[in-house]
Design a protein around this motif. Structure first.
Motif, PDB file in Angstrom:
ATOM      1  N   GLU A   1       1.051  -1.143  -0.171  1.00  0.00           N
ATOM      2  CA  GLU A   1      -0.129  -0.123   0.090  1.00  0.00           C
ATOM      3  C   GLU A   1       0.929   1.189   0.012  1.00  0.00           C
ATOM      4  O   GLU A   1       0.537   2.362  -0.654  1.00  0.00           O
ATOM      5  N   ASP A   2       1.794   1.222   0.692  1.00  0.00           N
ATOM      6  CA  ASP A   2       2.882   2.344   0.725  1.00  0.00           C
ATOM      7  C   ASP A   2       3.523   2.714  -0.586  1.00  0.00           C
ATOM      8  O   ASP A   2       3.751   4.037  -0.888  1.00  0.00           O
ATOM      9  N   ALA A   3       3.797   1.797  -1.535  1.00  0.00           N
ATOM     10  CA  ALA A   3       4.008   1.999  -2.773  1.00  0.00           C
ATOM     11  C   ALA A   3       2.951   2.823  -3.706  1.00  0.00           C
ATOM     12  O   ALA A   3       3.252   3.549  -4.546  1.00  0.00           O
ATOM     13  N   PHE A   4       1.850   2.326  -3.340  1.00  0.00           N
ATOM     14  CA  PHE A   4       0.739   3.265  -4.041  1.00  0.00           C
ATOM     15  C   PHE A   4       0.467   4.751  -3.458  1.00  0.00           C
ATOM     16  O   PHE A   4       0.438   5.743  -4.183  1.00  0.00           O
ATOM     17  N   THR A   5       0.419   4.748  -2.060  1.00  0.00           N
ATOM     18  CA  THR A   5      -0.110   6.107  -1.619  1.00  0.00           C
ATOM     19  C   THR A   5       1.416   7.057  -1.644  1.00  0.00           C
ATOM     20  O   THR A   5       1.075   8.292  -1.734  1.00  0.00           O
ATOM     21  N   ASP A   6       2.574   6.484  -1.655  1.00  0.00           N
ATOM     22  CA  ASP A   6       3.916   7.508  -1.894  1.00  0.00           C
ATOM     23  C   ASP A   6       3.635   7.897  -3.031  1.00  0.00           C
ATOM     24  O   ASP A   6       4.184   9.216  -3.297  1.00  0.00           O
ATOM     25  N   VAL A   7       3.373   7.277  -4.093  1.00  0.00           N
ATOM     26  CA  VAL A   7       3.580   7.791  -5.629  1.00  0.00           C
ATOM     27  C   VAL A   7       2.365   8.896  -5.951  1.00  0.00           C
ATOM     28  O   VAL A   7       2.693   9.833  -6.247  1.00  0.00           O
ATOM     29  N   LEU A   8       1.107   8.500  -5.282  1.00  0.00           N
ATOM     30  CA  LEU A   8      -0.042   9.330  -5.375  1.00  0.00           C
ATOM     31  C   LEU A   8       0.374  10.619  -4.593  1.00  0.00           C
ATOM     32  O   LEU A   8       0.128  11.867  -5.082  1.00  0.00           O
ATOM     33  N   ASP A   9       0.986  10.503  -3.421  1.00  0.00           N
ATOM     34  CA  ASP A   9       1.440  11.693  -2.614  1.00  0.00           C
ATOM     35  C   ASP A   9       2.345  12.595  -3.237  1.00  0.00           C
ATOM     36  O   ASP A   9       2.331  13.742  -3.101  1.00  0.00           O
ATOM     37  N   THR A  10       3.252  12.084  -3.912  1.00  0.00           N
ATOM     38  CA  THR A  10       4.340  12.920  -4.471  1.00  0.00           C
ATOM     39  C   THR A  10       3.677  13.476  -5.953  1.00  0.00           C
ATOM     40  O   THR A  10       3.767  14.732  -6.182  1.00  0.00           O
ATOM     41  N   ASN A  11       3.220  12.713  -6.697  1.00  0.00           N
ATOM     42  CA  ASN A  11       2.793  13.091  -8.208  1.00  0.00           C
ATOM     43  C   ASN A  11       1.550  13.680  -8.255  1.00  0.00           C
ATOM     44  O   ASN A  11       1.414  14.701  -8.946  1.00  0.00           O
ATOM     45  N   LEU A  12       0.499  13.461  -7.485  1.00  0.00           N
ATOM     46  CA  LEU A  12      -0.834  14.116  -7.466  1.00  0.00           C
ATOM     47  C   LEU A  12      -1.146  15.143  -6.614  1.00  0.00           C
ATOM     48  O   LEU A  12      -1.356  16.341  -6.393  1.00  0.00           O
ATOM     49  N   VAL A  13      -0.877  14.416  -5.150  1.00  0.00           N
ATOM     50  CA  VAL A  13      -1.017  15.503  -3.991  1.00  0.00           C
ATOM     51  C   VAL A  13      -0.128  16.595  -4.204  1.00  0.00           C
ATOM     52  O   VAL A  13      -0.401  17.682  -3.609  1.00  0.00           O
ATOM     53  N   GLY A  14       1.132  16.257  -4.484  1.00  0.00           N
ATOM     54  CA  GLY A  14       2.178  17.168  -4.535  1.00  0.00           C
ATOM     55  C   GLY A  14       1.823  18.334  -5.693  1.00  0.00           C
ATOM     56  O   GLY A  14       2.149  19.535  -5.185  1.00  0.00           O
ATOM     57  N   ALA A  15       1.387  17.966  -6.765  1.00  0.00           N
ATOM     58  CA  ALA A  15       0.691  18.706  -7.678  1.00  0.00           C
ATOM     59  C   ALA A  15      -0.211  19.997  -6.824  1.00  0.00           C
ATOM     60  O   ALA A  15      -0.499  20.972  -7.221  1.00  0.00           O
ATOM     61  N   TYR A  16      -1.421  19.073  -6.227  1.00  0.00           N
ATOM     62  CA  TYR A  16      -2.367  19.923  -5.499  1.00  0.00           C
ATOM     63  C   TYR A  16      -1.724  21.004  -4.655  1.00  0.00           C
ATOM     64  O   TYR A  16      -2.190  22.208  -4.539  1.00  0.00           O
ATOM     65  N   ARG A  17      -0.719  20.359  -3.945  1.00  0.00           N
ATOM     66  CA  ARG A  17       0.069  21.166  -2.956  1.00  0.00           C
ATOM     67  C   ARG A  17       0.632  22.689  -3.816  1.00  0.00           C
ATOM     68  O   ARG A  17       0.507  23.805  -3.032  1.00  0.00           O
ATOM     69  N   VAL A  18       1.277  22.514  -4.621  1.00  0.00           N
ATOM     70  CA  VAL A  18       1.966  23.559  -5.405  1.00  0.00           C
ATOM     71  C   VAL A  18       0.897  24.395  -6.050  1.00  0.00           C
ATOM     72  O   VAL A  18       0.947  25.523  -5.903  1.00  0.00           O
ATOM     73  N   ALA A  19       0.005  23.817  -6.405  1.00  0.00           N
ATOM     74  CA  ALA A  19      -1.228  24.701  -7.244  1.00  0.00           C
ATOM     75  C   ALA A  19      -2.086  25.403  -6.283  1.00  0.00           C
ATOM     76  O   ALA A  19      -2.309  26.765  -6.454  1.00  0.00           O
ATOM     77  N   LYS A  20      -2.267  24.820  -5.133  1.00  0.00           N
ATOM     78  CA  LYS A  20      -2.989  25.573  -3.952  1.00  0.00           C
ATOM     79  C   LYS A  20      -2.033  26.797  -3.540  1.00  0.00           C
ATOM     80  O   LYS A  20      -2.662  27.793  -3.411  1.00  0.00           O
TER      81      LYS A  20
END
Ligand code: NDP
Length: 234
Positions: free
Chosen positions: A89-108
């Motif tokens: 599960e952490d391989a899934f959530t780590d990639v989402l956290d960097t690639n998608l949630v990271g993009a949300y964080r910088v856009a916000k």
């Protein structure tokens, strides 16, 4: 001083090519890296996109040095490839956290300044596999598909403020990320690409430069493939 540009993960690979191109086009460009080590010819701020405080501090530094970010390139990304049956599960959530949630964080963090200026360009670096799919990359492909929904929603939300949001979807590009692939996998990929080769990072940078330029001013919510024809324009 040119427009204020921030490229996440612009210290190497595709991000570096994008940063160098936007700097050559006359913009004031800062890149992020997790180490904060210098990058020849470019300003660097330390930033980990998994951490909202780190993102905030990086933006504050950029704002002080070159003004509010007018062009944001959300490029930072990782892979943790594995077949689903074996993927922790952490391989899934780590990639989402960097690639998608990271993009949300910088856009916000970028949006406030852009709204005040009533102009801005957000460019998200996705991947052909976001829409094409890729066995062994369910986490990565999901994160990259998510960027399309993110960008298109922001395009709708922010269009009236003069802010565009677009996606560039590269195919396979020569970089550290693809250097780890086996020769067999590389040959397979090249066999499926109509242009029969990998992209140079500069070719991705060209599409980003267009979206950031006056010529790209009426383009928003678009997904621009730079994939040698692999996805046939999807
Ligand atoms: P690299 O592995 O060469 O570089 C990745 C970059 O992302 C580095 O600058 C790295 O910074 C940064 N990064 C990773 N994690 C974080 C984090 N948590 N916070 C901040 N920065 C981080 O990759 P590429 O240049 O190949 O890829 C760049 C983008 O293009 C990625 O989003 C990738 O998914 C996408 N892409 C790549 C393709 C390819 O074939 N190479 C194809 C399609 C899309 P640091 O140096 O600090 O580790």
């Amino acid at each position: 001083m040119g427009r204020s540009v921030l490229v996440t993960g612009g210290n190497r690979g595709i991000g570096l090519a994008i940063a160098q191109r936007l700097a050559a086009d006359g913009n004031s460009v800062t890149v992020t890296s997790r180490s904060g080590e210098p990058v020849e010819g470019l300003s660097v701020v330390k930033c980990d996109v998994r951490d909202a405080e780190s993102v905030d501090a990086a933006f504050t530094e950029v704002e002080q040095a070159q003004g509010p970010v007018e062009v944001l390139v959300a490029n930072a990304g990782i892979t943790k490839d594995q077949l689903l049956a074996l993927m922790k599960e952490d391989a899934f959530t780590d990639v989402l956290d960097t690639n998608l949630v990271g993009a949300y964080r910088v856009a916000k963090r970028a949006v406030r300044g852009m709204m005040k200026m009533r102009r801005g360009r957000m460019i998200f670096i996705s991947s052909v596999v976001g829409l094409y799919g890729s066995g062994g990359q369910a986490n990565y492909a999901a994160s990259k598909a998510g960027l399309v929904g993110l960008a298109r929603s922001l395009a709708r939300e922010l269009g009236s403020r003069g802010i565009t949001a677009n996606v560039v979807a590269p195919g396979f590009v020569e970089s550290d990320m693809t250097a780890v692939l086996s020769e067999e996998r590389k040959a397979q990929i090249i066999g499926a690409v109509p242009l029969g080769r990998y992209a140079a990072a500069d070719e991705v940078a060209g599409a980003v430069a267009f979206l950031a330029s006056p010529d790209g001013g009426y383009v928003t919510g678009a997904v621009i493939p730079v994939d040698g024809g692999l996805g046939m324009g999807h």
